[in-house]
Design an enzyme around this catalytic site. Structure first.
Site, PDB file in Angstrom:
ATOM      1  N   LYS A  22      43.237  40.971  89.906  1.00  0.00           N
ATOM      2  CA  LYS A  22      43.614  42.362  89.583  1.00  0.00           C
ATOM      3  C   LYS A  22      43.477  42.608  88.084  1.00  0.00           C
ATOM      4  O   LYS A  22      42.913  43.617  87.657  1.00  0.00           O
ATOM      5  CB  LYS A  22      45.068  42.601  90.007  1.00  0.00           C
ATOM      6  N   ASN A  23      43.992  41.672  87.284  1.00  0.00           N
ATOM      7  CA  ASN A  23      44.010  41.909  85.833  1.00  0.00           C
ATOM      8  C   ASN A  23      42.629  41.806  85.190  1.00  0.00           C
ATOM      9  O   ASN A  23      42.447  42.148  84.025  1.00  0.00           O
ATOM     10  CB  ASN A  23      44.988  40.943  85.146  1.00  0.00           C
ATOM     11  N   ARG A  92      50.180  51.001  83.757  1.00  0.00           N
ATOM     12  CA  ARG A  92      49.928  50.919  82.323  1.00  0.00           C
ATOM     13  C   ARG A  92      48.461  50.637  81.989  1.00  0.00           C
ATOM     14  O   ARG A  92      47.962  51.054  80.951  1.00  0.00           O
ATOM     15  CB  ARG A  92      50.765  49.781  81.743  1.00  0.00           C
ATOM     16  N   CYS A 116      58.630  50.598  81.328  1.00  0.00           N
ATOM     17  CA  CYS A 116      58.599  50.232  82.734  1.00  0.00           C
ATOM     18  C   CYS A 116      59.702  49.219  82.958  1.00  0.00           C
ATOM     19  O   CYS A 116      60.399  48.856  82.015  1.00  0.00           O
ATOM     20  CB  CYS A 116      57.233  49.685  83.136  1.00  0.00           C
ATOM     21  N   ARG A 121      57.229  48.099  76.348  1.00  0.00           N
ATOM     22  CA  ARG A 121      55.764  47.969  76.386  1.00  0.00           C
ATOM     23  C   ARG A 121      55.026  49.025  75.552  1.00  0.00           C
ATOM     24  O   ARG A 121      54.372  49.923  76.095  1.00  0.00           O
ATOM     25  CB  ARG A 121      55.269  47.951  77.836  1.00  0.00           C
ATOM     26  N   ASP A 309      53.607  36.185  84.017  1.00  0.00           N
ATOM     27  CA  ASP A 309      53.416  36.721  85.361  1.00  0.00           C
ATOM     28  C   ASP A 309      53.795  35.724  86.464  1.00  0.00           C
ATOM     29  O   ASP A 309      53.730  36.069  87.645  1.00  0.00           O
ATOM     30  CB  ASP A 309      51.953  37.181  85.554  1.00  0.00           C
ATOM     31  N   ILE A 331      57.606  36.767  76.399  1.00  0.00           N
ATOM     32  CA  ILE A 331      56.602  37.842  76.251  1.00  0.00           C
ATOM     33  C   ILE A 331      57.229  39.232  76.415  1.00  0.00           C
ATOM     34  O   ILE A 331      56.990  40.116  75.605  1.00  0.00           O
ATOM     35  CB  ILE A 331      55.431  37.668  77.263  1.00  0.00           C
ATOM     36  N   ARG A 401      50.861  46.619  94.846  1.00  0.00           N
ATOM     37  CA  ARG A 401      50.096  46.876  93.616  1.00  0.00           C
ATOM     38  C   ARG A 401      49.258  45.660  93.244  1.00  0.00           C
ATOM     39  O   ARG A 401      48.195  45.813  92.642  1.00  0.00           O
ATOM     40  CB  ARG A 401      51.056  47.168  92.453  1.00  0.00           C
TER      41      ARG A 401
HETATM   42  C1  UD1 Z   1      48.763  42.185  80.595  1.00  0.00           C
HETATM   43  C2  UD1 Z   1      48.789  41.998  82.090  1.00  0.00           C
HETATM   44  C3  UD1 Z   1      50.201  41.676  82.567  1.00  0.00           C
HETATM   45  C4  UD1 Z   1      50.753  40.487  81.789  1.00  0.00           C
HETATM   46  C5  UD1 Z   1      50.611  40.689  80.294  1.00  0.00           C
HETATM   47  C6  UD1 Z   1      50.997  39.461  79.488  1.00  0.00           C
HETATM   48  C7  UD1 Z   1      47.012  43.434  82.869  1.00  0.00           C
HETATM   49  C8  UD1 Z   1      46.615  44.659  83.606  1.00  0.00           C
HETATM   50  N1  UD1 Z   1      48.319  43.207  82.728  1.00  0.00           N
HETATM   51  O1  UD1 Z   1      49.589  43.307  80.303  1.00  0.00           O
HETATM   52  O2  UD1 Z   1      50.143  41.369  83.960  1.00  0.00           O
HETATM   53  O3  UD1 Z   1      52.126  40.322  82.105  1.00  0.00           O
HETATM   54  O4  UD1 Z   1      49.256  41.009  79.954  1.00  0.00           O
HETATM   55  O5  UD1 Z   1      50.247  38.374  79.870  1.00  0.00           O
HETATM   56  O6  UD1 Z   1      46.173  42.641  82.458  1.00  0.00           O
HETATM   57  N2  UD1 Z   1      52.754  44.766  72.799  1.00  0.00           N
HETATM   58  C9  UD1 Z   1      53.070  45.465  71.654  1.00  0.00           C
HETATM   59  N3  UD1 Z   1      52.247  46.497  71.289  1.00  0.00           N
HETATM   60  C10 UD1 Z   1      51.124  46.820  71.971  1.00  0.00           C
HETATM   61  C11 UD1 Z   1      50.771  46.080  73.131  1.00  0.00           C
HETATM   62  C12 UD1 Z   1      51.620  45.045  73.519  1.00  0.00           C
HETATM   63  O7  UD1 Z   1      54.089  45.197  71.025  1.00  0.00           O
HETATM   64  O8  UD1 Z   1      50.414  47.748  71.571  1.00  0.00           O
HETATM   65  C13 UD1 Z   1      53.625  43.659  73.261  1.00  0.00           C
HETATM   66  C14 UD1 Z   1      54.193  43.866  74.659  1.00  0.00           C
HETATM   67  O9  UD1 Z   1      55.336  44.691  74.641  1.00  0.00           O
HETATM   68  C15 UD1 Z   1      54.478  42.441  75.078  1.00  0.00           C
HETATM   69  C16 UD1 Z   1      53.331  41.656  74.427  1.00  0.00           C
HETATM   70  O10 UD1 Z   1      52.833  42.486  73.377  1.00  0.00           O
HETATM   71  O11 UD1 Z   1      55.702  42.025  74.542  1.00  0.00           O
HETATM   72  C17 UD1 Z   1      52.201  41.283  75.341  1.00  0.00           C
HETATM   73  O12 UD1 Z   1      51.753  42.447  76.032  1.00  0.00           O
HETATM   74  P1  UD1 Z   1      50.248  42.613  76.490  1.00  0.00           P
HETATM   75  O13 UD1 Z   1      49.546  41.315  76.367  1.00  0.00           O
HETATM   76  O14 UD1 Z   1      49.661  43.781  75.760  1.00  0.00           O
HETATM   77  O15 UD1 Z   1      50.418  43.012  78.017  1.00  0.00           O
HETATM   78  P2  UD1 Z   1      49.509  43.991  78.860  1.00  0.00           P
HETATM   79  O16 UD1 Z   1      48.117  43.956  78.373  1.00  0.00           O
HETATM   80  O17 UD1 Z   1      50.186  45.310  78.999  1.00  0.00           O
END
Ligand code: UD1
Length: 422
Positions: A22-23, A92, A116, A121, A309, A331, A401
């Site tokens: 999915k990711n 997201r 969420c 996030r 995850d 995380i 999902r």
């Molecule tokens: C992706 C995965 C999700 C997984 C996560 C971490 C997808 C669709 N989803 O989510 O399943 O749990 O990676 O492995 O691939 N952060 C910031 N600012 C930002 C973006 C992120 O502070 O602009 C923080 C987040 O709050 C979190 C950390 O960075 O604490 C990691 O998030 P991120 O790797 O961005 O997660 P996603 O890409 O949303």
């Protein structure tokens, strides 16, 4: 709303075919916005998140043609470059269309995803990086509107924190930006490598994906191609933890060598979980061997560390194990919604800040519980499979999902599990 009913206690024996990731699929689908030629993507999992992304892309004039697990995408110039709250709030990953739209059309407006169940996030890293590439942003009424009429310019971007989504958004935008982009402190997840491989097949010039520094040299145009999505390592890891929790032996089919080796590495501390790589890495045999005392300390970390995850599923899979273990979530700040539901089943769990202490629960009892997010849902499934008596899981849409027919796959391996349709 559908419910899942489980009568726990059965060992799991059989074979399970792992679906496409999915990711990986979601960013790859967003990449269809980078070209006017056709992308044909195979091994796409049948999930509601995929349907949400299809709806979002269709709203942007992408023609989508579905044939079982292969989906064709062809992007035509849209009437409006705007993604509504209605479409973005559900998922997201919708925010991943921002980079491609800005790179191809010079402006775009996307609803901010908001919080969420697993935390606030934010998207600051996505926006900071795009700003460095020349985009000017305005935030108004919950929408972020970006503009770079003169085109995006390559830049060196040092990500303040490792983010999978920001790395993907910026990598996609950089493929059409003028000149060279260097992403420092980039995420190294296999899904980033999968996206980079697709982009390279589309004609992009990318180096260093899978390492902390990714270099992208922008091209004027990208082309269409055919691409097969990698297997879902989180789905495979979830089934491995089902076996660890319930006992038994399952052959996971349609995986690959690097996923199998990664799962072997992260589950090494679970000494009674035996994992054997077969068929040149295409299958992974997961077996519970004699019960030993398990005392583990695991912290979630970015790849190649233990994935956030799989944190919730690990917690419930440990419940019947002799010993006391510690799991720290590094995380997301609030990824413990499953804990209170597990405690309702009698689970011996204590949460202190970002740490959960799991102690042996001799009498884990089935109960009616509520799924709160995707991975919390699968942790409740594992708890239901190992508990005594009947468990009913509500709000199964969270599960749909991200897991393709999980109840059918488990039932084939001997679990007493049913979906109750409403
Ligand atoms: C992706 C995965 C999700 C997984 C996560 C971490 C997808 C669709 N989803 O989510 O399943 O749990 O990676 O492995 O691939 N952060 C910031 N600012 C930002 C973006 C992120 O502070 O602009 C923080 C987040 O709050 C979190 C950390 O960075 O604490 C990691 O998030 P991120 O790797 O961005 O997660 P996603 O890409 O949303």
């Amino acid at each position: 709303m559908d419910k899942i009913q489980i009568f726990g206690g059965n060992p799991l024996i059989g074979e399970i075919k792992i679906s496409g990731s999915k990711n990986s699929a979601l960013p790859i689908m967003a990449a269809s916005l980078l070209t006017d030629e056709k992308l044909s993507i195979s091994n796409v999992p049948k999930l509601s998140d995929i349907d949400s992304m299809i709806k979002l892309l269709e709203s942007l004039n992408v023609k989508v043609n579905k044939k079982n697990t292969t989906i064709d995408f062809q992007s035509f110039v849209p009437e409006s470059l705007s993604a509504s709250y209605e479409l973005v709030r559900k998922m997201r990953a919708s925010f991943l269309i921002l980079g491609p739209l800005l790179a191809r059309y010079g402006n775009a407006s996307v609803s901010l995803p908001g919080g969420c169940a697993i935390g606030t996030r934010p998207v600051n890293l996505h926006l900071d990086g795009l700003e460095r590439m020349g985009v000017k942003f305005k935030i108004n009424s919950g929408y972020v509107t970006g503009n770079c009429e003169k085109g995006m310019k390559g830049s060196t971007i040092n990500l303040k924190k490792i983010s999978v989504g920001a790395t993907e958004n910026l990598m996609m935008a950089a493929t059409l930006a003028e000149g060279e982009t260097i992403l420092k402190n980039a995420a190294r997840e296999p899904e980033i490598i999968d996206l980079a491989k697709l982009l390279i097949k589309m004609g992009a010039n990318i180096h260093g994906h899978g390492s902390k520094t990714i270099k992208i040299i922008g091209k004027k145009k990208l082309k269409g191609c055919e691409y097969k999505i990698m297997p879902d390592r989180i789905e495979a890891g979830t089934f491995a933890l089902c076996v660890f929790g319930c006992s038994g032996k399952i052959k996971l089919l349609n995986v690959n060598k690097s996923i199998s080796e990664h799962l072997q590495k992260i589950f090494k501390p679970l000494k009674s979980l035996n994992m054997i790589i077969l068929d040149n890495g295409k299958s992974l045999l997961v077996k519970k061997i004699k019960e030993t005392q398990v005392t583990i300390k695991i912290k979630t970390k970015e790849y190649p560390g233990f994935p956030t995850d799989l944190q919730a599923q690990l917690t419930s899979s440990l419940l019947k194990t002799k010993g006391k273990s510690e799991i720290v979530e590094n995380i997301f700040e609030n990824r413990f919604m499953h804990i209170s539901e597990l405690i309702r089943m009698g689970a011996n769990l204590k949460q202190k800040g970002s740490k959960v202490i799991v102690s042996e629960t001799k009498n884990l009892k089935g109960a009616e519980v509520m799924a709160t997010d995707l991975r919390a849902s699968s942790s409740l499934i594992i708890a239901g499979l190992i508990a005594n008596g009947k468990t009913i899981i509500n709000r199964v849409y969270h599960l749909d999902r991200g897991y393709e027919e999980i109840e059918k796959k488990l039932k084939k391996c001997g679990a007493n599990i049913e979906r109750i349709k409403k």
